[in-house]
Design a protein around this motif. Structure first.
Motif, PDB file in Angstrom:
ATOM      1  N   HIS A 133       0.974  -1.076  -0.045  1.00 14.03           N
ATOM      2  CA  HIS A 133      -0.262   0.404  -0.317  1.00 14.03           C
ATOM      3  C   HIS A 133       0.941   1.321   0.058  1.00 14.03           C
ATOM      4  O   HIS A 133       1.430   1.639   0.903  1.00 14.03           O
ATOM      5  CB  HIS A 133      -0.692   0.083   0.703  1.00 14.03           C
ATOM      6  CG  HIS A 133      -1.800  -0.953   1.462  1.00 14.03           C
ATOM      7  ND1 HIS A 133      -0.729  -2.313   1.514  1.00 14.03           N
ATOM      8  CD2 HIS A 133      -2.765  -1.322   1.082  1.00 14.03           C
ATOM      9  CE1 HIS A 133      -2.090  -3.110   1.780  1.00 14.03           C
ATOM     10  NE2 HIS A 133      -3.731  -2.497   1.181  1.00 14.03           N
ATOM     11  N   HIS A 170      -8.646  -5.043   5.594  1.00 16.19           N
ATOM     12  CA  HIS A 170      -7.152  -4.051   6.307  1.00 16.19           C
ATOM     13  C   HIS A 170      -7.217  -4.165   7.963  1.00 16.19           C
ATOM     14  O   HIS A 170      -8.399  -3.952   8.533  1.00 16.19           O
ATOM     15  CB  HIS A 170      -6.803  -3.346   5.075  1.00 16.19           C
ATOM     16  CG  HIS A 170      -6.826  -2.995   4.547  1.00 16.19           C
ATOM     17  ND1 HIS A 170      -7.704  -2.168   3.460  1.00 16.19           N
ATOM     18  CD2 HIS A 170      -5.518  -3.066   3.955  1.00 16.19           C
ATOM     19  CE1 HIS A 170      -7.264  -2.517   1.905  1.00 16.19           C
ATOM     20  NE2 HIS A 170      -5.955  -2.688   2.649  1.00 16.19           N
ATOM     21  N   GLU A 199      -2.903   1.046  -3.744  1.00 21.08           N
ATOM     22  CA  GLU A 199      -3.018  -0.364  -4.136  1.00 21.08           C
ATOM     23  C   GLU A 199      -3.850  -0.874  -5.426  1.00 21.08           C
ATOM     24  O   GLU A 199      -4.525  -0.305  -6.022  1.00 21.08           O
ATOM     25  CB  GLU A 199      -3.300  -0.946  -2.952  1.00 21.08           C
ATOM     26  CG  GLU A 199      -5.109  -0.976  -2.599  1.00 21.08           C
ATOM     27  CD  GLU A 199      -5.182  -1.667  -1.640  1.00 21.08           C
ATOM     28  OE1 GLU A 199      -4.707  -3.299  -0.935  1.00 21.08           O
ATOM     29  OE2 GLU A 199      -6.579  -1.792  -0.569  1.00 21.08           O
ATOM     30  N   HIS A 221     -11.113  -6.883  -0.150  1.00 18.68           N
ATOM     31  CA  HIS A 221     -10.282  -7.572   0.449  1.00 18.68           C
ATOM     32  C   HIS A 221      -9.957  -6.173   1.560  1.00 18.68           C
ATOM     33  O   HIS A 221     -10.125  -5.296   1.590  1.00 18.68           O
ATOM     34  CB  HIS A 221      -9.094  -7.806   0.588  1.00 18.68           C
ATOM     35  CG  HIS A 221      -7.751  -7.330  -0.119  1.00 18.68           C
ATOM     36  ND1 HIS A 221      -7.856  -6.188  -1.069  1.00 18.68           N
ATOM     37  CD2 HIS A 221      -7.054  -5.808   1.226  1.00 18.68           C
ATOM     38  CE1 HIS A 221      -6.699  -5.451  -1.511  1.00 18.68           C
ATOM     39  NE2 HIS A 221      -6.781  -5.090   0.093  1.00 18.68           N
ATOM     40  N   GLU A 265      -3.865  -7.628   5.178  1.00 14.15           N
ATOM     41  CA  GLU A 265      -5.146  -7.736   4.110  1.00 14.15           C
ATOM     42  C   GLU A 265      -5.548  -9.403   4.741  1.00 14.15           C
ATOM     43  O   GLU A 265      -5.374 -10.356   5.182  1.00 14.15           O
ATOM     44  CB  GLU A 265      -4.487  -7.807   2.885  1.00 14.15           C
ATOM     45  CG  GLU A 265      -3.958  -6.680   1.762  1.00 14.15           C
ATOM     46  CD  GLU A 265      -3.470  -6.394   0.476  1.00 14.15           C
ATOM     47  OE1 GLU A 265      -4.012  -7.608  -0.087  1.00 14.15           O
ATOM     48  OE2 GLU A 265      -3.857  -5.478  -0.237  1.00 14.15           O
TER      49      GLU A 265
HETATM   50 ZN   LIG Z   1      -5.071  -3.907   0.788  1.00  9.40          ZN
END
Ligand SMILES: [Zn+2]
Ligand SMILES: [Zn+2]
Ligand SMILES: [Zn+2]
Length: 225
Positions: free
Chosen positions: A40, A98, A88, A96, A109
């Motif tokens: 990220h 975090h 990202e 997904h 993730e």
């Molecule tokens: Zn991510």
């Protein structure tokens, strides 16, 4: 992932050329380097990675390309914990969530189908049609937790942490001040806020206490036994 990335590059080529976006080759290099990372990244971090790979592009151009990549759905941006904007990959159909360590700032993730379904159900039960969501869990990662076996000054504790007062340093003056406030060794403390480097607010037994930086440094806390 290789396969997915190959498809992303093909679609990128198609869309960007179809939309007559300028400097296609340079932008394509940015996408390629971006797809090679699985992090990220901030715009500045991406610029650094590009430079290490031999691409010297202006910061404005990289930022502009990131903006386009978000607009066309190849990247997504997120501002974790009110920090800087991070980018990202955005892969179609691959959602997904975090977990963010507030100490070392690592981002993990995860994906949990039961949690995904549950969120849809909760929304639907209110007649709410969910379009998207953002699930972020803030806490202390496993590595950082290992370090917490040692006592640390309360001033270094993070918002939301629950710790126990292990020791009070700084002589009898500090001890007396804390005692008159009603704080003693063995008390379980919850950090309510600890943002600015000045005061912090803690809670003990549903009561709030405001501590100055100096005093917070004299209280040593550790894991709740
Ligand atoms: Zn991510
Ligand atoms: Zn989710
Ligand atoms: Zn950590």
């Amino acid at each position: 992932m290789q396969q997915v990335h190959r498809q992303e590059k093909e679609q990128f080529k198609k869309l960007f050329q179809q939309e007559h976006i300028d400097r296609f080759e340079d932008r394509f290099h940015i996408l390629e380097i971006f797809l090679q990372t699985e992090e990220h990244l901030t715009a500045d971090e991406l610029i650094e990675v590009l430079e290490k790979s031999g691409y010297r592009l202006s910061a404005d151009f990289v930022r502009d390309t990131l903006r386009l990549m978000c607009r066309f759905g190849f990247a997504s941006k997120n501002r974790f914990d009110n920090g800087v904007v991070r980018y990202e990959h955005f892969h179609l159909g691959q959602h997904h969530d975090h977990m963010i360590c507030t100490k070392c700032k690592s981002i993990f993730e995860f994906r949990n189908d039961r949690l995904e379904d549950l969120q849809l159900q909760i929304a639907a039960s209110r007649g709410f049609h969910m379009l998207q969501h953002r699930m972020e869990i803030y806490g202390i990662c496993n590595d950082c937790l290992q370090d917490r076996t040692q006592a640390i000054p309360l001033g270094a504790a993070k918002q939301g942490e629950r710790l126990m007062i292990k020791e009070i340093t700084g002589g009898s003056g500090a001890r007396m001040r804390l005692l008159t406030m009603g704080l003693r060794i063995g008390d379980q403390v919850e950090v309510i806020t600890n943002q600015n480097r000045g005061q912090m607010v803690i809670a003990v037994d549903f009561k709030r206490f405001v501590l100055g930086k100096g005093l917070a440094e004299k209280i040593l806390v550790g894991q709740v036994a």
